[in-house]
Structure formats: structure tokens, C-alpha cells
Design an enzyme around this catalytic site. Structure first.
Site, PDB file in Angstrom:
ATOM      1  N   GLU A  61     -20.688 -28.518  41.999  1.00 20.53           N
ATOM      2  CA  GLU A  61     -19.793 -27.928  42.998  1.00 20.53           C
ATOM      3  C   GLU A  61     -20.181 -26.471  43.197  1.00 20.53           C
ATOM      4  O   GLU A  61     -20.335 -25.728  42.224  1.00 20.53           O
ATOM      5  CB  GLU A  61     -18.348 -28.026  42.497  1.00 20.53           C
ATOM      6  CG  GLU A  61     -17.347 -27.190  43.249  1.00 20.53           C
ATOM      7  CD  GLU A  61     -16.047 -27.008  42.490  1.00 20.53           C
ATOM      8  OE1 GLU A  61     -15.345 -26.009  42.754  1.00 20.53           O
ATOM      9  OE2 GLU A  61     -15.721 -27.845  41.629  1.00 20.53           O
ATOM     10  N   LYS A 146      -7.298 -32.398  40.597  1.00 16.46           N
ATOM     11  CA  LYS A 146      -7.861 -31.285  39.837  1.00 16.46           C
ATOM     12  C   LYS A 146      -6.694 -30.555  39.167  1.00 16.46           C
ATOM     13  O   LYS A 146      -5.897 -29.897  39.837  1.00 16.46           O
ATOM     14  CB  LYS A 146      -8.621 -30.342  40.774  1.00 16.46           C
ATOM     15  CG  LYS A 146      -9.047 -29.025  40.150  1.00 16.46           C
ATOM     16  CD  LYS A 146      -9.684 -28.129  41.207  1.00 16.46           C
ATOM     17  CE  LYS A 146      -9.860 -26.706  40.720  1.00 16.46           C
ATOM     18  NZ  LYS A 146     -10.479 -25.840  41.748  1.00 16.46           N
TER      19      LYS A 146
END
Length: 224
Positions: A61, A146
């Protein structure tokens, strides 16, 4: 009945979005580690992402809060590495990340970034901390939740959340080191997201050899 309308104007169908989310969740369960690159130097950030991929870390990411992040995503994607965009907060963030080549979006919270990324067909790791936020993230169609910032409450909080939410795929992010990564996974997290404990100073122009050593240590720590 499932909405199977054709893709129009960049918008994906419900079936498309579910398929993308299912694939992302499968990848999270399989690889168990998302490496988060947030650098002050574009070229160093690209080198970091490519080195992580070379060490076998499949989920990388690139945070949009890093320097020239969209160009980093473009270069990493052009090199053939699957890359996601992190810190996606707005609809514009989601559109620009998709256009740069991001294959998934990671958000710090619920809101327009989640909504637009899903509309565009990007699988999403939606940021949440409270039980209400976690439930909303799941209802939105996010591939996973998340849990951020995980360091605010530690592994014990994940254990408590999993009592009422045993089927929710949580990905703790924030202050996750090697020891914490193993503990979160043992408590039922599907994966962990790791930034500076893994990347160190590499995205700012630091030591790539040290980065590679940390990458091997983390991949060992998350191995089933």
C-alpha cells in the site's frame, strides 16, 4: 435479485464489487501482511515498494500522504506490482488513485473515500475503530475492516471486538511490530498492516538491505 447491470461510466455492478471484495479478502487471508509505504522521497518510495514485492510481500500500500504518492503508485504498478492506495479520504482521492493504477483502496475512516472507491469497483479496507464503525464498514461492502489505530487499545481490544463480530475480517493497523503482528493474527485478525516498523527509513532514502531483512522477519512472523 443481484444487480448485474453492465458497467457504465466507470461504475461497477454489485456483482463486480462483490467479486473484487471476495478476491481481496482471499488475498488478505493468504498473505496476512500489508506493507504500508509512506515516504518523503518519490524514488526511494518506489524502490521500497519494489524491494518489498521482491521479498515476497504481495500486498503493498502506498499512502497518499507520502511525497508524490500518485506517481509512486504509477511507477510501481507499471513495474507489474499489485499496489493499493492508502489514506484515501475523499472521492477525488479514490478517483485519482484508481487512475494512477491502484488495485485497491485503504481508508483511515468511513466516508466519501470508501463510497467512491466501491463505486469505482476498487476493493476497500475501510478504517474503523468502534463497534458501530466496524458494523458500518461491513454494511458498506468493504472487503475488510482496517482496525485503526490499533495501538490505541492493543490486541486485547481486537479480542473483545471479535466476541460480537466473530465473522468480521479485521486488519489491525498502527503500531504493529513483529510481536504484535503474531499476537493479532493469533487472536483472529485476517492480516495486519505495517508501516514504519517494517519500512523504517527506506522510503526516505534509507537502507534497502535493512528493509529486506525486516521484510523477511515480518513474513516469518505472520506465517501460519
Amino acid at each position: 435479485m443481484v444487480n448485474d447491470e453492465k458497467t457504465t461510466g466507470g461504475r461497477k455492478t454489485t456483482a463486480d464489487r462483490k467479486t473484487a471484495a471476495d478476491r481481496m479478502l482471499g488475498d488478505l487471508r493468504r498473505h496476512r501482511l500489508v506493507a504500508i509505504v509512506r515516504g518523503r522521497d518519490r524514488a526511494a518510495s518506489v524502490r521500497t515498494a519494489l524491494a518489498l514485492a521482491d521479498e515476497g510481500i504481495a500486498l503493498v500500500e502506498v499512502s497518499l500522504s507520502g511525497a508524490d504518492a500518485l506517481r509512486v503508485i504509477e511507477e510501481v504498478a507499471r513495474a507489474g506490482v499489485r499496489v493499493g492506495a492508502g489514506t484515501v479520504r475523499t472521492a477525488d482521492d479514490a478517483r485519482r488513485a484508481r487512475d494512477a493504477g491502484a488495485g485497491y483502496a485503504v481508508t483511515p475512516s468511513l466516508g466519501a473515500g470508501v463510497d467512491e472507491a466501491l463505486r469505482l469497483g476498487l476493493p476497500v479496507l475501510a478504517g474503523a475503530l468502534t463497534p458501530t464503525e466496524a458494523a458500518s464498514a461491513v454494511a458498506s461492502g468493504a472487503a475488510a475492516v482496517k482496525l485503526f489505530p490499533a495501538s490505541a487499545h492493543g490486541p486485547g481490544y481486537l479480542k473483545a471486538l471479535r466476541d460480537p463480530f466473530p465473522d468480521v475480517p479485521f486488519v489491525p493497523v498502527g503500531g504493529v511490530g513483529e510481536a504484535e503482528a503474531a499476537e493479532y493474527l493469533a487472536l483472529g485478525a485476517v492480516a495486519v498492516g505495517v508501516g514504519s516498523p517494517l519500512c523504517g527509513d527506506a522510503p526516505h532514502g534509507g537502507d534497502l538491505d535493512a528493509l529486506r531483512r525486516r521484510a523477511r522477519a515480518f513474513t516469518a512472523a505472520v506465517r501460519p
